[in-house]
Design a protein around this motif. Structure first.
Motif, PDB file in Angstrom:
ATOM      1  N   PHE A 114       0.850  -1.185   0.000  1.00  0.00           N
ATOM      2  CA  PHE A 114       0.000   0.000   0.000  1.00  0.00           C
ATOM      3  C   PHE A 114       0.888   1.237   0.000  1.00  0.00           C
ATOM      4  O   PHE A 114       1.908   1.278   0.677  1.00  0.00           O
ATOM      5  N   SER A 115       0.459   2.227  -0.738  1.00  0.00           N
ATOM      6  CA  SER A 115       1.158   3.509  -0.702  1.00  0.00           C
ATOM      7  C   SER A 115       0.428   4.423   0.276  1.00  0.00           C
ATOM      8  O   SER A 115      -0.678   4.123   0.724  1.00  0.00           O
ATOM      9  N   ASN A 116       1.050   5.528   0.591  1.00  0.00           N
ATOM     10  CA  ASN A 116       0.399   6.499   1.468  1.00  0.00           C
ATOM     11  C   ASN A 116      -0.921   6.972   0.874  1.00  0.00           C
ATOM     12  O   ASN A 116      -1.885   7.202   1.592  1.00  0.00           O
ATOM     13  N   LEU A 137      -4.671   6.955   2.836  1.00  0.00           N
ATOM     14  CA  LEU A 137      -5.279   8.226   3.222  1.00  0.00           C
ATOM     15  C   LEU A 137      -6.808   8.166   3.291  1.00  0.00           C
ATOM     16  O   LEU A 137      -7.383   8.597   4.294  1.00  0.00           O
ATOM     17  N   PRO A 138      -7.515   7.637   2.282  1.00  0.00           N
ATOM     18  CA  PRO A 138      -8.978   7.581   2.405  1.00  0.00           C
ATOM     19  C   PRO A 138      -9.444   6.759   3.603  1.00  0.00           C
ATOM     20  O   PRO A 138     -10.390   7.145   4.298  1.00  0.00           O
ATOM     21  N   SER A 139      -8.777   5.654   3.883  1.00  0.00           N
ATOM     22  CA  SER A 139      -9.155   4.836   5.037  1.00  0.00           C
ATOM     23  C   SER A 139      -8.911   5.574   6.342  1.00  0.00           C
ATOM     24  O   SER A 139      -9.716   5.503   7.272  1.00  0.00           O
ATOM     25  N   LEU A 140      -7.806   6.283   6.411  1.00  0.00           N
ATOM     26  CA  LEU A 140      -7.504   7.070   7.601  1.00  0.00           C
ATOM     27  C   LEU A 140      -8.550   8.158   7.808  1.00  0.00           C
ATOM     28  O   LEU A 140      -9.069   8.327   8.914  1.00  0.00           O
ATOM     29  N   ILE A 199     -18.541  15.586   3.826  1.00  0.00           N
ATOM     30  CA  ILE A 199     -17.455  14.696   4.242  1.00  0.00           C
ATOM     31  C   ILE A 199     -17.728  13.285   3.746  1.00  0.00           C
ATOM     32  O   ILE A 199     -16.844  12.639   3.156  1.00  0.00           O
ATOM     33  N   ASN A 200     -18.939  12.777   3.948  1.00  0.00           N
ATOM     34  CA  ASN A 200     -19.269  11.418   3.516  1.00  0.00           C
ATOM     35  C   ASN A 200     -19.176  11.268   2.002  1.00  0.00           C
ATOM     36  O   ASN A 200     -18.666  10.258   1.502  1.00  0.00           O
ATOM     37  N   MET A 201     -19.646  12.256   1.268  1.00  0.00           N
ATOM     38  CA  MET A 201     -19.595  12.205  -0.194  1.00  0.00           C
ATOM     39  C   MET A 201     -18.138  12.204  -0.675  1.00  0.00           C
ATOM     40  O   MET A 201     -17.758  11.420  -1.544  1.00  0.00           O
ATOM     41  N   THR A 202     -17.327  13.059  -0.092  1.00  0.00           N
ATOM     42  CA  THR A 202     -15.923  13.140  -0.479  1.00  0.00           C
ATOM     43  C   THR A 202     -15.181  11.850  -0.140  1.00  0.00           C
ATOM     44  O   THR A 202     -14.382  11.347  -0.943  1.00  0.00           O
ATOM     45  N   LEU A 203     -15.439  11.286   1.036  1.00  0.00           N
ATOM     46  CA  LEU A 203     -14.810  10.026   1.406  1.00  0.00           C
ATOM     47  C   LEU A 203     -15.239   8.896   0.466  1.00  0.00           C
ATOM     48  O   LEU A 203     -14.416   8.073   0.069  1.00  0.00           O
ATOM     49  N   MET A 251     -16.075   9.144  -2.636  1.00  0.00           N
ATOM     50  CA  MET A 251     -15.363   9.335  -3.915  1.00  0.00           C
ATOM     51  C   MET A 251     -13.897   8.944  -3.777  1.00  0.00           C
ATOM     52  O   MET A 251     -13.337   8.312  -4.676  1.00  0.00           O
ATOM     53  N   ALA A 252     -13.286   9.271  -2.659  1.00  0.00           N
ATOM     54  CA  ALA A 252     -11.859   8.957  -2.461  1.00  0.00           C
ATOM     55  C   ALA A 252     -11.629   7.452  -2.315  1.00  0.00           C
ATOM     56  O   ALA A 252     -10.576   6.952  -2.671  1.00  0.00           O
ATOM     57  N   MET A 253     -12.634   6.733  -1.817  1.00  0.00           N
ATOM     58  CA  MET A 253     -12.475   5.299  -1.578  1.00  0.00           C
ATOM     59  C   MET A 253     -12.928   4.450  -2.765  1.00  0.00           C
ATOM     60  O   MET A 253     -12.727   3.246  -2.773  1.00  0.00           O
TER      61      MET A 253
END
Length: 71
Positions: free
Chosen positions: A3-5, A9-12, A60-64, A66-68
Motif C-alpha cells: 500500500f502507498s500512502n 489516506l482515504p481509510s484514515l 465529508i461522507n460524499m468526499t470520502l 469518492m476517495a475510496m
C-alpha cells in the motif's frame, strides 16, 4: 500486497470521521443529561457547536466515498 500512502489516506480519513461522529454522539448524550438537570443555556450552546458537525457531514461522507472508490 503493498500500500502507498495515497492508498491509506482515504481509510484514515474515514476512521477519523467515524471517531468524530462517535464523539458527537457521546457529547449529545451528555448534553441531554445536562439539559434534564436544568442547564438549558449550556445545552443550547453545545447544540449550536454540534450543528457544525451535522452541517459538514454530508460533504465529508460524499468526499470520502469518492476517495475510496477505485478508479
Amino acid at each position: 500486497m503493498t500500500f502507498s500512502n495515497a492508498d491509506l489516506l482515504p481509510s484514515l480519513l474515514f476512521k477519523i470521521n467515524h471517531n468524530l461522529l462517535a464523539l458527537e454522539a457521546a457529547i449529545m448524550e451528555l448534553t441531554l443529561w445536562i439539559e434534564q438537570r436544568g442547564s438549558g443555556e449550556i445545552g443550547g450552546n453545545v447544540h449550536n457547536a454540534l450543528a457544525t458537525i451535522s452541517k459538514n457531514e454530508e460533504l465529508i461522507n460524499m468526499t470520502l466515498a469518492m476517495a475510496m472508490t477505485p478508479e
